[in-house]
Design a protein around this motif. Structure first.
Motif, PDB file in Angstrom:
ATOM      1  N   VAL A  62     145.645 -17.831   2.899  1.00 25.84           N
ATOM      2  CA  VAL A  62     145.966 -19.147   3.090  1.00 25.84           C
ATOM      3  C   VAL A  62     145.531 -20.057   1.973  1.00 25.84           C
ATOM      4  N   ALA A  63     144.397 -20.030   1.492  1.00 28.77           N
ATOM      5  CA  ALA A  63     143.703 -20.629   0.351  1.00 28.77           C
ATOM      6  C   ALA A  63     142.863 -19.936  -0.316  1.00 28.77           C
ATOM      7  N   ASP A  64     142.840 -20.029  -1.516  1.00 30.98           N
ATOM      8  CA  ASP A  64     141.805 -19.442  -2.486  1.00 30.98           C
ATOM      9  C   ASP A  64     141.011 -20.757  -3.203  1.00 30.98           C
ATOM     10  N   VAL A  65     139.667 -20.496  -2.743  1.00 31.56           N
ATOM     11  CA  VAL A  65     138.791 -21.585  -3.132  1.00 31.56           C
ATOM     12  C   VAL A  65     137.490 -21.320  -3.786  1.00 31.56           C
ATOM     13  N   SER A  66     137.071 -21.808  -5.075  1.00 36.01           N
ATOM     14  CA  SER A  66     136.080 -21.395  -5.969  1.00 36.01           C
ATOM     15  C   SER A  66     134.814 -22.043  -5.074  1.00 36.01           C
ATOM     16  N   VAL A  67     133.531 -21.357  -5.570  1.00 37.48           N
ATOM     17  CA  VAL A  67     132.196 -21.620  -4.984  1.00 37.48           C
ATOM     18  C   VAL A  67     131.582 -22.443  -5.996  1.00 37.48           C
ATOM     19  N   ALA A  68     130.890 -23.670  -5.175  1.00 40.08           N
ATOM     20  CA  ALA A  68     130.332 -24.840  -6.200  1.00 40.08           C
ATOM     21  C   ALA A  68     128.782 -24.067  -6.080  1.00 40.08           C
ATOM     22  N   SER A  69     128.408 -23.612  -5.180  1.00 43.79           N
ATOM     23  CA  SER A  69     127.125 -22.958  -5.116  1.00 43.79           C
ATOM     24  C   SER A  69     126.550 -22.406  -3.821  1.00 43.79           C
ATOM     25  N   TRP A  70     125.479 -21.772  -3.996  1.00 45.67           N
ATOM     26  CA  TRP A  70     125.169 -20.931  -2.610  1.00 45.67           C
ATOM     27  C   TRP A  70     123.796 -20.718  -2.479  1.00 45.67           C
ATOM     28  N   LEU A  71     123.182 -20.543  -1.305  1.00 46.88           N
ATOM     29  CA  LEU A  71     121.828 -20.141  -1.073  1.00 46.88           C
ATOM     30  C   LEU A  71     121.770 -19.285  -0.061  1.00 46.88           C
ATOM     31  N   PRO A  72     120.683 -18.405  -0.289  1.00 43.57           N
ATOM     32  CA  PRO A  72     120.330 -17.389   0.621  1.00 43.57           C
ATOM     33  C   PRO A  72     119.315 -17.843   1.694  1.00 43.57           C
ATOM     34  N   ALA A  73     119.099 -17.295   2.685  1.00 39.60           N
ATOM     35  CA  ALA A  73     117.944 -17.719   3.806  1.00 39.60           C
ATOM     36  C   ALA A  73     116.772 -17.610   3.066  1.00 39.60           C
ATOM     37  N   PRO A  74     115.749 -18.498   3.227  1.00 39.04           N
ATOM     38  CA  PRO A  74     114.363 -18.479   2.908  1.00 39.04           C
ATOM     39  C   PRO A  74     113.669 -16.987   3.212  1.00 39.04           C
ATOM     40  N   GLY A  75     113.178 -16.603   2.278  1.00 34.91           N
ATOM     41  CA  GLY A  75     112.499 -15.226   2.299  1.00 34.91           C
ATOM     42  C   GLY A  75     113.279 -13.924   1.926  1.00 34.91           C
ATOM     43  N   TYR A  76     114.586 -14.415   1.800  1.00 36.49           N
ATOM     44  CA  TYR A  76     115.316 -13.251   1.599  1.00 36.49           C
ATOM     45  C   TYR A  76     115.162 -12.758  -0.011  1.00 36.49           C
ATOM     46  N   ARG A  77     114.808 -11.483  -0.125  1.00 37.39           N
ATOM     47  CA  ARG A  77     114.759 -10.947  -1.594  1.00 37.39           C
ATOM     48  C   ARG A  77     115.531  -9.489  -1.873  1.00 37.39           C
ATOM     49  N   ASP A  78     116.522  -9.639  -2.683  1.00 40.91           N
ATOM     50  CA  ASP A  78     117.665  -8.470  -2.943  1.00 40.91           C
ATOM     51  C   ASP A  78     116.706  -7.474  -3.776  1.00 40.91           C
ATOM     52  N   GLU A  79     116.937  -6.247  -3.289  1.00 42.29           N
ATOM     53  CA  GLU A  79     116.421  -4.944  -4.039  1.00 42.29           C
ATOM     54  C   GLU A  79     117.386  -4.198  -4.586  1.00 42.29           C
ATOM     55  N   GLY A  80     118.585  -4.556  -4.840  1.00 44.51           N
ATOM     56  CA  GLY A  80     119.722  -3.843  -5.407  1.00 44.51           C
ATOM     57  C   GLY A  80     120.056  -2.659  -4.460  1.00 44.51           C
ATOM     58  N   GLU A  81     120.131  -1.328  -5.199  1.00 43.03           N
ATOM     59  CA  GLU A  81     120.540  -0.402  -4.271  1.00 43.03           C
ATOM     60  C   GLU A  81     119.624   0.221  -3.457  1.00 43.03           C
ATOM     61  N   ILE A  82     118.567  -0.186  -3.397  1.00 45.18           N
ATOM     62  CA  ILE A  82     117.375   0.214  -2.568  1.00 45.18           C
ATOM     63  C   ILE A  82     117.747   0.021  -0.975  1.00 45.18           C
ATOM     64  N   GLN A  83     117.464   0.866  -0.157  1.00 40.49           N
ATOM     65  CA  GLN A  83     117.990   0.728   1.159  1.00 40.49           C
ATOM     66  C   GLN A  83     117.014  -0.330   1.745  1.00 40.49           C
ATOM     67  N   PRO A  84     117.867  -1.366   2.541  1.00 45.50           N
ATOM     68  CA  PRO A  84     117.067  -2.647   2.962  1.00 45.50           C
ATOM     69  C   PRO A  84     116.362  -2.159   4.149  1.00 45.50           C
ATOM     70  N   GLY A  85     115.256  -2.693   4.686  1.00 43.69           N
ATOM     71  CA  GLY A  85     114.544  -2.434   5.755  1.00 43.69           C
ATOM     72  C   GLY A  85     114.900  -3.912   6.623  1.00 43.69           C
ATOM     73  N   ALA A  86     114.135  -3.789   8.169  1.00 41.10           N
ATOM     74  CA  ALA A  86     114.449  -4.618   8.986  1.00 41.10           C
ATOM     75  C   ALA A  86     114.083  -6.054   8.420  1.00 41.10           C
ATOM     76  N   GLU A  87     112.974  -6.225   7.464  1.00 40.66           N
ATOM     77  CA  GLU A  87     112.549  -7.587   7.044  1.00 40.66           C
ATOM     78  C   GLU A  87     113.601  -8.178   6.177  1.00 40.66           C
ATOM     79  N   ALA A  88     114.265  -7.228   5.404  1.00 39.66           N
ATOM     80  CA  ALA A  88     115.478  -8.067   4.392  1.00 39.66           C
ATOM     81  C   ALA A  88     116.734  -8.301   5.331  1.00 39.66           C
ATOM     82  N   ILE A  89     116.864  -7.364   6.461  1.00 41.33           N
ATOM     83  CA  ILE A  89     118.075  -7.687   7.326  1.00 41.33           C
ATOM     84  C   ILE A  89     117.893  -9.170   8.305  1.00 41.33           C
ATOM     85  N   ARG A  90     116.583  -9.350   8.454  1.00 41.66           N
ATOM     86  CA  ARG A  90     116.622 -10.746   9.316  1.00 41.66           C
ATOM     87  C   ARG A  90     116.712 -11.736   8.574  1.00 41.66           C
TER      88      ARG A  90
END
Length: 241
Positions: A62-90
């Motif tokens: 319907v529409a392709d729109v570029s992204v100006a900026s983004w933010l993750p929820a406070p406390g989120y930390r990405d570990e790449g290919e490491i399997q996430p635990g519940a603290e990452a999921i929340r």
């Protein structure tokens, strides 16, 4: 003018190599999973690389729109290919600020659900099984558990590309967003399980912080690192869909 389709608010989040699902929740804001905005090594993806393809179907959106900026929820930390635990999921929640708003007669945003359900019946829709895949039909499934850390467990069967997909529950005769798909697992009986975070607090915080002047690259301070194979409160070893 054609009326906006009921599912046009759900679209592909394309970061130039990673495909996820996202949902328009305001004219210029898309909700998805935070891990969709990180490379395999856990490096944040720049907003300039991300496009939201609303209502993508049959190779056309319907529409392709570029992204100006983004933010993750406070406390989120990405570990790449490491399997996430519940603290990452929340905290696996992110908002994308679109470079321009979508007209309401083109795409109607889907509202958030406040969280209190009359029934455990929910539905999901997602893009999966390849970049050219269409949106799946609405799939009924159930909310099985709510954990104290804000993680929800569903019996929805999800596939690659479903990360960030909305979990929808009825409210006032309409479907609204209860959670977004963050991870999948199988239980001790081999049955499919999927997991997502409670949304209201995360989304309220992010909407108050997300402005066109903000950038997203390093807004993940203070989170505990999740080790490979670590089990979270939901009692499963998670993988990302």
């Amino acid at each position: 003018m054609a009326k906006a389709g009921v599912w046009d608010a759900v679209g592909q989040v394309d970061s130039g190599g990673t495909l996820c699902t996202g949902t328009l929740i305001a004219s210029d804001i898309v909700l998805t999973a935070a891990h969709c905005l990180y490379d395999a090594d856990g490096t944040p993806i720049s907003a300039e690389q991300v496009t939201f393809r609303a209502g993508y179907s049959g190779g056309v959106s319907v529409a392709d729109v570029s992204v100006a900026s983004w933010l993750p929820a406070p406390g989120y930390r990405d570990e790449g290919e490491i399997q996430p635990g519940a603290e990452a999921i929340r905290s696996d929640v992110a908002l994308l600020l679109l470079a321009e708003p979508m007209a309401r007669d083109t795409v109607v945003p889907i509202a958030l659900h406040p969280g209190l359900l009359r029934t455990n019946e929910v539905r999901t829709v997602s893009y999966s099984k390849g970049i050219d895949a269409d949106l799946s039909p609405p799939m009924p499934c159930r909310l099985l558990h709510r954990f104290a850390d804000g993680v929800m467990e569903f019996d929805c069967t999800m596939h690659p590309g479903a990360s960030g997909a909305p979990v929808l529950a009825e409210r006032g005769g309409r479907l609204s967003i209860l959670s977004v798909i963050s991870a999948v697992a199988t239980d001790e009986n081999g049955l499919a399980r999927s997991y997502g975070a409670s949304l209201p607090a995360h989304v309220a915080t992010l909407r108050s912080r997300l402005t066109r002047a903000q950038v997203s690259e390093n807004d993940d301070k203070g989170a505990r690192r999740i080790g490979a194979g670590e089990r979270g409160s939901a009692g499963a070893r998670f993988v990302r869909p």
